[in-house]
Enzyme design. Sequence first.
Site, PDB file in Angstrom:
ATOM      1  N   LYS A   4     -18.295  20.545  12.910  1.00 19.98           N
ATOM      2  CA  LYS A   4     -19.366  19.904  13.691  1.00 19.98           C
ATOM      3  C   LYS A   4     -19.804  18.641  12.957  1.00 19.98           C
ATOM      4  O   LYS A   4     -20.505  18.703  11.950  1.00 19.98           O
ATOM      5  CB  LYS A   4     -20.578  20.821  13.882  1.00 19.98           C
ATOM      6  CG  LYS A   4     -21.491  20.231  14.967  1.00 19.98           C
ATOM      7  CD  LYS A   4     -22.952  20.596  14.810  1.00 19.98           C
ATOM      8  CE  LYS A   4     -23.771  19.626  14.022  1.00 19.98           C
ATOM      9  NZ  LYS A   4     -23.891  18.268  14.541  1.00 19.98           N
ATOM     10  N   GLU A  33     -23.970  20.821   0.044  1.00 19.46           N
ATOM     11  CA  GLU A  33     -23.995  19.532  -0.654  1.00 19.46           C
ATOM     12  C   GLU A  33     -25.171  18.769  -0.064  1.00 19.46           C
ATOM     13  O   GLU A  33     -25.093  18.269   1.056  1.00 19.46           O
ATOM     14  CB  GLU A  33     -22.653  18.837  -0.426  1.00 19.46           C
ATOM     15  CG  GLU A  33     -22.270  17.912  -1.542  1.00 19.46           C
ATOM     16  CD  GLU A  33     -22.859  16.549  -1.345  1.00 19.46           C
ATOM     17  OE1 GLU A  33     -23.956  16.309  -1.905  1.00 19.46           O
ATOM     18  OE2 GLU A  33     -22.262  15.730  -0.644  1.00 19.46           O
ATOM     19  N   CYS A  89     -25.635  10.431  -1.028  1.00 15.15           N
ATOM     20  CA  CYS A  89     -26.393  11.475  -1.720  1.00 15.15           C
ATOM     21  C   CYS A  89     -26.460  11.180  -3.213  1.00 15.15           C
ATOM     22  O   CYS A  89     -27.404  11.551  -3.884  1.00 15.15           O
ATOM     23  CB  CYS A  89     -25.756  12.828  -1.458  1.00 15.15           C
ATOM     24  SG  CYS A  89     -23.991  12.824  -1.717  1.00 15.15           S
ATOM     25  N   GLU A 109     -36.135  11.859  -1.685  1.00 17.91           N
ATOM     26  CA  GLU A 109     -34.938  11.096  -1.333  1.00 17.91           C
ATOM     27  C   GLU A 109     -35.274  10.108  -0.221  1.00 17.91           C
ATOM     28  O   GLU A 109     -35.904  10.476   0.776  1.00 17.91           O
ATOM     29  CB  GLU A 109     -33.839  12.054  -0.855  1.00 17.91           C
ATOM     30  CG  GLU A 109     -32.539  11.337  -0.587  1.00 17.91           C
ATOM     31  CD  GLU A 109     -31.402  12.287  -0.213  1.00 17.91           C
ATOM     32  OE1 GLU A 109     -31.635  13.182   0.611  1.00 17.91           O
ATOM     33  OE2 GLU A 109     -30.297  12.103  -0.746  1.00 17.91           O
TER      34      GLU A 109
HETATM   35  O1  TXE Z   1     -29.463  15.155   8.238  1.00 19.63           O
HETATM   36  P1  TXE Z   1     -29.334  16.623   8.713  1.00 19.63           P
HETATM   37  P2  TXE Z   1     -30.110  13.933   8.978  1.00 19.63           P
HETATM   38  C1  TXE Z   1     -30.681  13.372   3.958  1.00 19.63           C
HETATM   39  C2  TXE Z   1     -31.346  12.020   4.031  1.00 19.63           C
HETATM   40  C3  TXE Z   1     -31.771  11.920   5.452  1.00 19.63           C
HETATM   41  C4  TXE Z   1     -32.114  13.355   5.766  1.00 19.63           C
HETATM   42  C5  TXE Z   1     -31.997  13.715   7.206  1.00 19.63           C
HETATM   43  O2  TXE Z   1     -32.474  11.998   3.187  1.00 19.63           O
HETATM   44  O3  TXE Z   1     -32.881  11.102   5.648  1.00 19.63           O
HETATM   45  O4  TXE Z   1     -31.176  14.117   5.036  1.00 19.63           O
HETATM   46  O5  TXE Z   1     -30.780  13.230   7.733  1.00 19.63           O
HETATM   47  C6  TXE Z   1     -26.619  19.244  11.385  1.00 19.63           C
HETATM   48  N1  TXE Z   1     -28.161  24.114  11.702  1.00 19.63           N
HETATM   49  N2  TXE Z   1     -29.243  13.319   4.036  1.00 19.63           N
HETATM   50  O6  TXE Z   1     -31.215  14.268   9.916  1.00 19.63           O
HETATM   51  O7  TXE Z   1     -30.339  16.945   9.751  1.00 19.63           O
HETATM   52  C7  TXE Z   1     -26.719  17.869  12.002  1.00 19.63           C
HETATM   53  O8  TXE Z   1     -26.482  17.911  13.385  1.00 19.63           O
HETATM   54  C8  TXE Z   1     -26.936  23.612  11.470  1.00 19.63           C
HETATM   55  C9  TXE Z   1     -28.547  13.572   2.828  1.00 19.63           C
HETATM   56  O9  TXE Z   1     -28.995  13.205   9.581  1.00 19.63           O
HETATM   57  O10 TXE Z   1     -29.271  17.448   7.496  1.00 19.63           O
HETATM   58  C10 TXE Z   1     -25.663  17.141  11.183  1.00 19.63           C
HETATM   59  O11 TXE Z   1     -24.364  17.438  11.648  1.00 19.63           O
HETATM   60  N3  TXE Z   1     -26.678  22.302  11.437  1.00 19.63           N
HETATM   61  C11 TXE Z   1     -27.119  13.635   2.988  1.00 19.63           C
HETATM   62  C12 TXE Z   1     -25.845  17.732   9.789  1.00 19.63           C
HETATM   63  O12 TXE Z   1     -26.503  18.981   9.996  1.00 19.63           O
HETATM   64  C13 TXE Z   1     -27.706  21.451  11.610  1.00 19.63           C
HETATM   65  C14 TXE Z   1     -26.438  13.166   4.161  1.00 19.63           C
HETATM   66  C15 TXE Z   1     -26.691  16.866   8.854  1.00 19.63           C
HETATM   67  O13 TXE Z   1     -27.927  16.602   9.467  1.00 19.63           O
HETATM   68  C16 TXE Z   1     -29.023  21.916  11.831  1.00 19.63           C
HETATM   69  C17 TXE Z   1     -27.283  13.000   5.308  1.00 19.63           C
HETATM   70  C18 TXE Z   1     -29.219  23.327  11.871  1.00 19.63           C
HETATM   71  N4  TXE Z   1     -30.427  23.848  12.079  1.00 19.63           N
HETATM   72  C19 TXE Z   1     -28.626  13.068   5.198  1.00 19.63           C
HETATM   73  N5  TXE Z   1     -29.832  20.850  11.954  1.00 19.63           N
HETATM   74  C20 TXE Z   1     -26.236  13.795   1.815  1.00 19.63           C
HETATM   75  N6  TXE Z   1     -26.523  14.714   0.936  1.00 19.63           N
HETATM   76  O14 TXE Z   1     -25.236  13.115   1.699  1.00 19.63           O
HETATM   77  C21 TXE Z   1     -29.071  19.746  11.813  1.00 19.63           C
HETATM   78  N7  TXE Z   1     -27.782  20.105  11.609  1.00 19.63           N
END
Ligand code: TXE
Length: 508
Positions: free
Chosen positions: A192, A266, A300, A400
Amino acid sequence: MAKIFNIFGNVYVFKGVIIIDTYNLFINGEWRKGKKEEYFPSVNPFNQKEWAKITQASAEDVQDAIEAADKAFELWRNVNGKERAKLLNTFANLLEENSERLATLESLDNGKVIRETLTQMKFAVRNYRFFAGYTDKIYGKTIPLDNNDLFNYTKREPLGVVALITSWNSPISILTNKLAPALATGNTVVIKPSEQASVTTLELAKIIDEAGFPSGVVNVVTGDYRVGNELTQTDRIQKVSFTGGTETGKIIAKNSGANLIKNTLELGGKSPNIIFEDANLNAALAGAMAGIFGASGQTCIAGSRLLVQESIYESFLDQLVAKASNIKLGNPLEKETEMGPVANEKQFKIIQNLIKEYGGKVVLGYKDFEDQLGQLKKGYFIPPTILAPVDNESTIAQNEIFGPVLCVIPFKDENDAVQKANQTKFGLAAGIWTENVKKAHRVANRIQAGTIWVNTYRTTAAQAPFGGFKSSGYGKERGVEALYEYTQVKNVMVNLSDDQRDPFSIQN
Ligand code: TXE
């Protein structure tokens, strides 16, 4: 750089290939419409134009994908290592042929500069080849026991169906960290991608298909958190490997925990990049820039807390500001562009608000880039932003940001640097800049983070394991360590003697 022409609304031509703007789901080797036929747009963050339509999968679609992966597992786990390697290598070759096209699509999708997306595609190819080399080297052990009549050995077996959930900042790289070891070890997967940048994952599925993987081994379902929830709140999968925000990671851990499903998480970071007074300062300047302004800070591993020794603090900051103020913002598809827009509107607003709410001194920011920003009004641009001096305990230094915003924090000596570096809930990475080799190792030893760089930053290798400590998550990606994440150990004990055992006592 091949040209992209927007010929008709949302349809593009790249090297003579038309990129159609509607993407279906990839389930059991077929491209299927979602059961509800719902779609959402993918928006190019450089010009806010919708350029692709992505399917919002329904709960039923997700269950179909799990079913397909489950059925394919019996077949795939029994395909021998040599054959799995052949397929992975064929796939890597096709990915290499398509790398420029995929890099371009990724830049369109998330605004990352083409020089980085091109490098990331090459790195992905290298990773698939690395894991292809391991498919026939996933060994168990023979373990001598106290009793010579017992022959004991272990096997490493695949887990089964694995859910791979990825974020928008580096879709193909992040997926590769999961998909390559999962397939190499005989698992089947349901992927996904992030709803903010799904296109390259779907394009990658086309290449998987072309490479000849059996149907159902790789499935892709797209959509928002509802799809993620459906995929992870079930005992029909064996593992979730996730990259994304820490809060989402906690939800996934909780959902998985309810079904005793394994996780590799991660998550976020607030990594310290430490500049000692005895560093090679030119190299350290480049490392500080790479740490926070590379990928517009949307990694990250961003070195978002720059710890600078007091004795060089002022002069280092001056040089950094001078260098960063020359960063060229622009169209991510142009090779000379150094920083593109941030990936989406949500991220753009979050970062803008954080900067607005920060009460301290902004030594580099919007006002310094007014000319450049004037030309780029339609894009989600956050210019290189430097805040200094920042209190290490303040909100801005602890949370972050995931954007090109650097907190510069002075420190006194080695102990103070280590104490400040560790004063965070995260533990993903750290940089140490010094010419003193003893100090470098001492500090590396004391910092609580899964990756330590000495005199370099944001450097990566297929062989080197990667993954966080503390709230940055758990489990490892890349390197041999990743193979262990996707296998489970089975112990087999064989009685070689014909002696009758005592039924009323344990034997050893
Ligand atoms: O990430 P999400 P978002 C951090 C960064 C950013 C914040 C939010 O600070 O501002 O996270 O970003 C899926 N069950 N990072 O909103 O929500 C979602 O659809 C299962 C750090 O984009 O964590 C997507 O595919 N899956 C980072 C994935 O999770 C779920 C990279 C990531 O989305 C879900 C990105 C659920 N309940 C953001 N809810 C890094 N570490 O590299 C959402 N998703």
